[in-house]
Design an enzyme around this catalytic site. Structure first.
Site, PDB file in Angstrom:
ATOM      1  CB  VAL A   1      63.738  41.776  19.827  1.00  0.00           C
ATOM      2  CG1 VAL A   1      63.816  42.551  18.523  1.00  0.00           C
ATOM      3  CG2 VAL A   1      64.504  40.460  19.688  1.00  0.00           C
ATOM      4  N   GLY A   2      62.583  44.027  21.968  1.00  0.00           N
ATOM      5  CA  GLY A   2      61.898  45.312  22.231  1.00  0.00           C
ATOM      6  C   GLY A   2      62.879  46.372  22.698  1.00  0.00           C
TER       7      GLY A   2
ATOM      8  CB  CYS B   1      52.099  37.498  23.804  1.00  0.00           C
ATOM      9  SG  CYS B   1      50.529  38.114  23.177  1.00  0.00           S
TER      10      CYS B   1
ATOM     11  N   GLY C   1      56.874  41.577  19.851  1.00  0.00           N
ATOM     12  CA  GLY C   1      57.891  40.530  19.964  1.00  0.00           C
ATOM     13  C   GLY C   1      58.387  40.416  21.395  1.00  0.00           C
ATOM     14  CB  SER C   2      61.250  38.632  22.745  1.00  0.00           C
ATOM     15  OG  SER C   2      62.263  39.184  21.933  1.00  0.00           O
ATOM     16  N   PRO C   3      60.651  40.933  24.880  1.00  0.00           N
ATOM     17  CG  PRO C   3      59.999  40.668  27.110  1.00  0.00           C
ATOM     18  CD  PRO C   3      60.053  39.942  25.798  1.00  0.00           C
TER      19      PRO C   3
ATOM     20  CD  GLU D   1      50.737  45.913  22.130  1.00  0.00           C
ATOM     21  OE1 GLU D   1      50.668  45.133  23.098  1.00  0.00           O
ATOM     22  OE2 GLU D   1      49.970  46.880  21.991  1.00  0.00           O
TER      23      GLU D   1
END
Ligand code: NAD
Length: 480
Positions: A205-206, A257, A201-203, A223
């Site tokens: 939320v990462g 992505c 997902g997005s940085p 990822e």
């Protein structure tokens, strides 16, 4: 389990997520003993189920974001089937303990690396390739002997519902279960002490996922995404560069992505490059906005939030003086934005700050390559780097100077499809790798093992007599 973990587990004890977790935790031990053949039998079941539901998968992706069937086949179904086939060919070898040579000080011992399941794992996936990015990691989790709870994205509800029903056809919930739902479901899952969390997902939320994992010291594979640049230098084959960049950018409507986010082109190629890109877009999607709208090969933006976000990026860029080379039209009701190419961009424009994740391609012209490298390296490390050049020395230089998760020379996106390469980001674009052997490793613990045979390490034990002290000095001097 430490105190903090126990407290969390009690807080969430009554949720479906906590019940599933407890059942999987009890079951995970039995998977430690499974053989390659047993794990492959499950993957074979999964393969058959996916093949049997091909049409349903295509239908769900069409319903969620008008994804064309051939694109579903190539970017959702094929990667999963390939991942399973690859595991079938290699799993026995991957699972075998690896022998290592003894170092000088460890003469007389035997060393090996043993691959153990991590245990109970959590796979949180995004909406943009819902099947591929949920089942892909699941193949690795099963190959490595883990249980898994899957949390697909709420933004593609048809796909998520189908994922849940396919999983039910193949697995008992003790082994693999799906928790559908909004962010609160992910939050309840993240409060549980998983052994490994695989997040795509997005940085932004990462970072939340990593903070939750830190609480239980769970290992993570992240990822993530970011702004992946393409560079086209003066030696490049312009037609080929335009063809491959347009394909990489506008497949899935730019919601990939590893799509080339923006392109940096040698100033001397300005006219021919823009002409080639425009011609390629027209050849692929149609010469008018209407034709592009009616083209079944052109996917849609996933929801109106994302539509508004991308429209905002486009408006901000043009207000700051960007020139439209092609495209620019949109229709909110259909969540349609025409394939758009922009140039003369201000580097302060929002489109140059955040990941675009939509069908907008900024083209920036550079005077000298150092300037291009500095522009790219001023941004967080990207997930992918694309170099279009026939100059081998320069290509080598660019590969060395620009950090990125992965890279391609004279192509876009295909690094994802290479089963023998690790797929992953670096810092802001990710931590750890997936795919094939690297996916198996992500879901395995590498346990070191030393077997004593006839080593002389016990000569160094106390009491530290003069002789032992001399031996320790010698060891430190000659075996280091
Ligand atoms: P996202 O981060 O918004 O959501 C991903 C998942 O996280 C979803 O299942 C969602 O429910 C969950 N989630 C969202 N907010 C959360 C929160 N606060 N706490 C816990 N869980 C939460 O990402 P997205 O919009 O679904 O996907 C787009 C992003 O994913 C882009 O940045 C893209 O580059 C990246 N991506 C990366 C890869 C890769 O392989 N590296 C692949 C596809 C997409």
């Amino acid at each position: 389990m430490n105190q903090a973990v126990a407290a969390d587990a009690v807080d969430h004890a009554d949720t479906r997520e906590a019940h599933l977790f407890a059942r999987q935790q009890a079951f995970a031990h039995s998977l430690r003993h499974t053989t390659a053949a047993q794990r492959l039998a499950k993957l074979e079941q999964l393969r058959k189920t996916i093949e049997a539901h091909r049409a349903d998968i295509q239908q769900a992706a069409l319903a969620d974001f008008s994804k064309p069937a051939p694109e579903v086949e190539l970017s959702e179904i094929f990667p999963i089937l390939h991942e399973i086939a690859h595991a079938k060919r290699h799993l026995k070898k991957w699972m075998k303990p690896t022998r290592v040579f003894p170092t000088a000080a460890m003469m007389g011992t035997q060393g090996q690396i043993r691959y153990e399941p991590r245990g109970v794992t959590l796979i949180i996936s995004p909406w943009n390739y819902p099947f591929n990015l949920t089942f892909g990691p699941l193949v690795s989790a099963i190959a490595a002997g883990n249980t898994a709870i899957l949390k697909p994205s709420e933004m593609t509800p048809h796909c998520s519902a189908l994922i849940a029903s396919l999983v039910k056809e193949v697995f008992q919930e003790e082994e693999v279960a799906v928790c559908e739902g909004e962010v609160d479901v992910a939050q309840r899952l993240l409060a549980l002490p998983f052994d490994h969390i695989f997040f795509t997902g997005s940085p932004q939320v990462g970072s939340i996922v990593m903070q939750a994992a830190a609480k239980h010291l769970a290992s993570v594979t992240l990822e993530l995404g970011g702004k992946s640049p393409a560079i086209v230098d003066d030696s490049a084959n312009i037609e080929k560069a335009a063809r491959n960049i347009v394909w990489g950018k506008f497949t899935n409507n730019g919601q990939t992505c590893i799509a080339p986010d923006y392109v940096m082109v040698d100033q001397r190629l300005r006219e021919p490059f823009l002409k080639a890109v425009k011609a390629r877009i027209e050849k692929t999607f149609g010469t008018t906005e209407q034709a592009q709208k009616e083209n079944p090969d052109y996917c849609r933006i996933v929801n109106s939030n994302h539509f508004n976000r991308i429209q905002g990026l486009l408006d901000d860029a043009t207000e700051r003086g960007a020139t439209l080379v092609t495209g620019g039209g949109s229709e909110a009701e259909q969540r349609f934005i025409a394939p758009t190419v922009l140039t003369d961009l201000s580097m302060e424009a929002k489109i140059m700050e955040e990941e675009i994740f939509g069908p907008l391609l900024p083209v920036i012209f550079y005077q000298d390559l150092d300037q291009a490298v500095n522009t790219i390296n001023a941004l967080p490390k990207p997930l992918a780097l694309y170099i279009y050049s026939k100059d081998k020395a320069r290509t080598e230089q660019l590969l060395t100077r620009i950090p990125a998760g992965g890279s391609c020379v004279n192509h876009s996106v295909v690094q994802f499809l290479h089963g023998n390469l690790p797929f992953g980001g670096i810092n802001n674009s990710g931590i750890g790798n997936s795919h094939g052997y690297y996916g198996f490793r992500a879901f395995s613990h590498e346990k070191a093992n030393v077997r004593e045979r006839f080593s002389i390490t016990h000569w160094l034990f106390p009491p530290y007599t003069g002789f032992v002290r001399a031996l320790i000095r010698l060891t430190s001097r000659f075996f280091s």
